[in-house]
Design an enzyme around this catalytic site. Structure first.
Site, PDB file in Angstrom:
ATOM      1  CB  THR A  93      -1.021   0.021   1.103  1.00  0.00           C
ATOM      2  OG1 THR A  93      -1.689  -1.070   0.936  1.00  0.00           O
ATOM      3  CG2 THR A  93      -1.794   1.262   1.345  1.00  0.00           C
ATOM      4  CE  LYS A 168      -5.416  -1.114   1.820  1.00  0.00           C
ATOM      5  NZ  LYS A 168      -4.252  -1.867   2.070  1.00  0.00           N
ATOM      6  CE  LYS A 236       2.506   2.101   4.542  1.00  0.00           C
ATOM      7  NZ  LYS A 236       2.083   0.701   3.917  1.00  0.00           N
TER       8      LYS A 236
END
Lengths: 289, 289
Positions: A93, A168, A236
């Site tokens: 990611t 995402k 994050k």
């Protein structure tokens, strides 16, 4: 298709096992070499001496590392070692920009790149039930099917390079807002003295409901937040959302508020608990109760 | 049980029809008398000349009015007119304090009170499929069953007086946070150029999903926000949540942020659109796009 796996962490190791089960795994590499050696021994594949050695030996490479810089470094090595016609599938990611840059760098050498971030956590990685959100060329997506099907269940091509990461990121914004909703509502309900389990049962069927309400409000009712989606990892991901929004000149209130909350939770030592631990901060709004 | 209905607005009128269908409706009253006369003619019941006249003629009264002051005023009149053993069911959305006060005032005269706010909107009121969140005495709740079953489908006693309102308030906080999540995520996805319908389909199955994402993100994708849950009404409910939280010394970030957004939307003339119109403010964060 001889497939290599780079990054053997909590997600990458079970993904490598699923590639092996599908008869695809040829070699593994990990920054901490001992992990690669152990897994190669377990699975009966080779532990590559370097990323370049892995790239030279494989037709396709699945990458699952932590951060944008890691992806860039791995991609540079693969660009120098994979043959023309090779395929790189990045399940990390990272930002959509990093994905587009990787596609450019590899595309120059005739190597296909797909950004394929996943959701479903460690359980999904183990059970090969990950949701995979892909960005890239439709032909490359087609070629990647045997690999993607070995790793996940819901597999969607969302658009050109970067579209997987953007999807995402959208999901991570949804999660941030929903956990804010659930934590704040549950703290209020607790302060009001409501029977929390019955409340979850009643409101869980209504228009205010969500996956997080049904599955994580019970954690709040019991005051325990076992690791599911760790605060540290969502933070994050939200920093990536922050950067992507900033490129549009936007600052997103839900993202910013949640990042501030997560900084506080990490400082308080809750960084490795499930994000439903946000309930603690909301409870604190109600004073000493 | 001769039942009266006070408040014949968008919710109250169809509720009166359902009471009639269940053979319970005896009389109606409304602040604007012409509405009561018209409905009484339609249903073949009496239009009471006053709240007191209705109270004198009925065993039970269902109330569905707008605000805390309205409930207090109606309850004062019913306390002076209902006989001992009477029952008042308040379906208005007001604060838990108002509910507890009403229970005290009526209880002094041997009259039972249940706070029974509902969710499910005008459609639920028409179809008698409302969710009813009740607060009060279990025996009163038992007595009220024929009336409640005529009005709704999911009927839960959440605790003593005020617990119904507290449950409804919890639900409205959930809705606020979730609409923030969905609107912000969808504005981000649009700015990123993602295919929005496919996105809704893909993320709607995942952990970031919610009732609002599945049912209202399509409104955002199409840029139309037909009245479902009106901004103006959710704002009213969130002001109740604000007051209830303030009693605990708490200020709730999701509630405050959403109230500020709603003030802006009402100023812009969007007060009667569905709350998914919040998408417009989130889109504006991305500048001219």
């Amino acid at each position: 298709m001889k497939t290599g796996m780079i990054g053997l962490g909590a997600m990458g190791a079970p993904m490598a096992r699923n590639l092996k089960a599908a008869g695809l795994l040829h070699a593994v590499w990990n920054r901490t070499g001992s992990k690669a050696t152990a897994l190669a021994t377990e699975l009966g594949c080779s532990a590559a001496a370097s990323i370049r050695a892995l790239g030279t030996a494989c037709d396709a490479v699945v990458v699952c590392v932590s951060a944008d810089d890691d992806v860039r470094a791995v991609v540079a090595e693969l660009a120098a070692s994979l043959r023309r016609g090779g395929l790189v599938i990045d399940c990390s990611t990272v930002s959509a920009d990093t994905a587009r840059e990787a596609a450019r760098v590899l595309g120059g050498g005739g190597i296909d790149f797909l950004d394929c971030p996943v959701s479903g956590g460690v359980e999904g990685a183990r059970a090969a039930t990950l949701a995979i959100m892909a960005g890239g060329d439709p032909a490359a997506f087609e070629r990647a099917q045997p690999i993607l099907k070995a790793l996940g269940r819901t597999i969607a091509l969302m658009g050109p390079s970067g579209a997987g990461q953007a999807t995402k990121a959208t999901n991570q914004i949804l999660c941030a807002g929903v956990i804010q909703a659930v934590a704040e509502a549950m703290a209020f309900a607790k302060a009001e003295g409501l029977p929390l389990e019955q409340l979850i049962d009643t409101l869980g069927k209504g228009a205010g409901s969500s996956w997080y309400f049904v599955h994580r409000a019970p954690y709040m009712a019991h005051g325990e937040f076992p690791a599911g989606f760790r605060v540290r990892l969502h933070a994050k991901d939200l920093r990536i959302c922050h950067s992507m929004a900033a490129r549009h000149g936007a600052e997103l209130p839900v993202v910013e508020a949640t990042l501030a909350n997560y900084r506080e939770l990490v400082e308080q030592g809750h960084g490795d608990e499930d994000i439903s631990v946000l309930f603690r901060l909301k409870e604190a709004l109600f004073g000493a109760k």
